[in-house]
Design a protein around this motif. Structure first.
Motif, mmCIF file in Angstrom:
data_model
loop_
_atom_site.group_PDB
_atom_site.id
_atom_site.type_symbol
_atom_site.label_atom_id
_atom_site.label_comp_id
_atom_site.label_asym_id
_atom_site.label_seq_id
_atom_site.Cartn_x
_atom_site.Cartn_y
_atom_site.Cartn_z
ATOM 1 N N GLN A 162 -7.132 -3.962 -3.284
ATOM 2 C CA GLN A 162 -5.819 -3.413 -3.450
ATOM 3 C C GLN A 162 -5.877 -2.555 -2.348
ATOM 4 N N GLU A 163 -6.836 -1.870 -2.121
ATOM 5 C CA GLU A 163 -6.676 -0.696 -0.790
ATOM 6 C C GLU A 163 -6.632 -1.381 0.372
ATOM 7 N N GLN A 164 -7.097 -2.722 0.321
ATOM 8 C CA GLN A 164 -7.272 -3.140 1.637
ATOM 9 C C GLN A 164 -5.806 -3.703 2.051
ATOM 10 N N LYS A 165 -5.157 -4.203 0.952
ATOM 11 C CA LYS A 165 -3.776 -4.787 1.103
ATOM 12 C C LYS A 165 -2.838 -3.762 1.667
ATOM 13 N N VAL A 166 -3.097 -2.785 0.917
ATOM 14 C CA VAL A 166 -2.043 -1.582 1.245
ATOM 15 C C VAL A 166 -2.180 -1.155 2.615
ATOM 16 N N GLN A 167 -3.475 -1.052 3.078
ATOM 17 C CA GLN A 167 -3.945 -0.525 4.550
ATOM 18 C C GLN A 167 -3.370 -1.594 5.388
ATOM 19 N N GLU A 168 -3.458 -2.817 5.283
ATOM 20 C CA GLU A 168 -2.795 -3.989 5.961
ATOM 21 C C GLU A 168 -1.110 -3.911 6.160
ATOM 22 N N LYS A 169 -0.727 -3.501 4.797
ATOM 23 C CA LYS A 169 0.915 -3.409 5.106
ATOM 24 C C LYS A 169 1.296 -2.003 5.932
ATOM 25 N N ILE A 170 0.516 -0.989 5.756
ATOM 26 C CA ILE A 170 0.920 0.008 6.620
ATOM 27 C C ILE A 170 0.869 -0.379 7.822
ATOM 28 N N ASN A 171 -0.355 -0.865 8.488
ATOM 29 C CA ASN A 171 -0.567 -1.233 9.718
ATOM 30 C C ASN A 171 0.499 -2.115 10.299
ATOM 31 N N ALA A 172 1.129 -3.202 9.732
ATOM 32 C CA ALA A 172 2.117 -4.096 9.954
ATOM 33 C C ALA A 172 3.251 -3.125 10.215
ATOM 34 N N GLN A 173 3.788 -2.504 9.545
ATOM 35 C CA GLN A 173 4.883 -1.531 9.688
ATOM 36 C C GLN A 173 4.784 -0.718 10.829
#
Length: 281
Positions: free
Chosen positions: A257-268
């Motif tokens: 879950q943490e990895q998914k959140v981090q990927e989302k932040i990086n995409a923005q």
């Protein structure tokens, strides 16, 4: 021819007679010589010259062994010196070669006296009996015979008979053998019993070594199903607690879950930044 044969036979008979007379003369000569030695020995014995007298007696017996007087008188001298063994032998020699009842009587009488000196009363009785056969009228021999009989009876009463002794000895030997046999059997029995006890102690010791400190068999403890159940129960979560596997799954889910959140932040972040393009040359 007949006269010749008669002459030869007559000559032969004369030769035989002459030979017999020669042998008789030789025997008579030896007898007289032996008697002279005995006479000389008697004179020496009367003078207490025992050694010299003994020598002369022996000379007489060497040339005429059947000389009764020489053997009898020599035996008498041995009695005076206390040599009863030699005295008995010489009187036995005299009794054997005696030719008259008087000679036999004297020799057996002396033999009885010698045996009494050696405390052989039973043998003395037989010697006095032989003496009385030759001269039943001798009062001294009868008196000594009575003493010998009383002595022999006393010895018989004081000492058990040889047959009884032998019987007792054999019985004692048999009893001893039986006792030894019984003892050997008892020892073997004790040894077998001890071996059994030792084997029992060894088996018990080996059994104790197979047990752990709590006294339970090691193999049984290792294969005890109850012990396996305990391990399974320890791996199972207790009420209100999570099992190790559940905790592991939860951590993995959190990491994902943490990895998914981090990927989302990086995409923005990438979407809001200016983009530069490279020039074409």
């Amino acid at each position: 021819m007949k006269n010749v044969l008669t002459y030869i036979l007559l000559l032969l008979s004369i030769t035989v007679v002459a030979q017999d007379k020669t042998e008789e003369k030789a025997a008579l000569k030896l007898k007289l010589k032996a008697q002279s030695f005995v006479a000389e020995a008697n004179d020496l014995a009367d003078s207490d010259a025992f050694v010299e007298a003994e020598m002369e007696y022996r000379k007489a017996l060497s040339i005429k062994p059947t000389q009764v007087a020489g053997a009898y008188n020599l035996g008498h001298q041995y009695i005076k010196k206390g040599n009863f063994e030699e005295a008995l032998y010489r009187n036995q020699q005299a009794a054997k070669n005696a030719t008259t009842k008087e000679e036999k009587h004297n020799a057996f009488h002396n033999m009885g006296n010698i045996l009494m000196e050696e405390k052989k009363c039973k043998e003395a009785v037989e010697a006095y009996k032989s003496a009385l056969r030759s001269d039943p009228s001798d009062d001294e021999t009868r008196y000594n015979f009575a003493l010998a009989k009383a002595c022999a009876k006393q010895q018989e009463d004081d000492n058990p008979q040889d047959d009884d002794k032998d019987g007792e000895n054999n019985k004692d030997k048999d009893d001893s053998k039986d006792k030894d046999k019984d003892k050997e059997q008892e020892d073997n029995k004790d040894k077998d019993q001890q071996d059994k006890e030792d084997q029992g102690d060894k088996d018990k010791k080996d059994g104790d070594q197979d047990k752990d400190e709590e006294g339970a068999p090691k193999d049984d403890k290792e294969s005890d199903p109850k012990e396996g159940d305990k391990e399974n129960q320890q791996n199972q979560p207790q009420p209100g607690q999570m099992s190790p596997q559940q905790i592991k799954n939860l951590l993995e889910a959190m990491n994902n879950q943490e990895q998914k959140v981090q990927e989302k932040i990086n995409a923005q972040k990438v979407k809001g930044a200016k983009q530069q393009t490279d020039k074409d040359w």
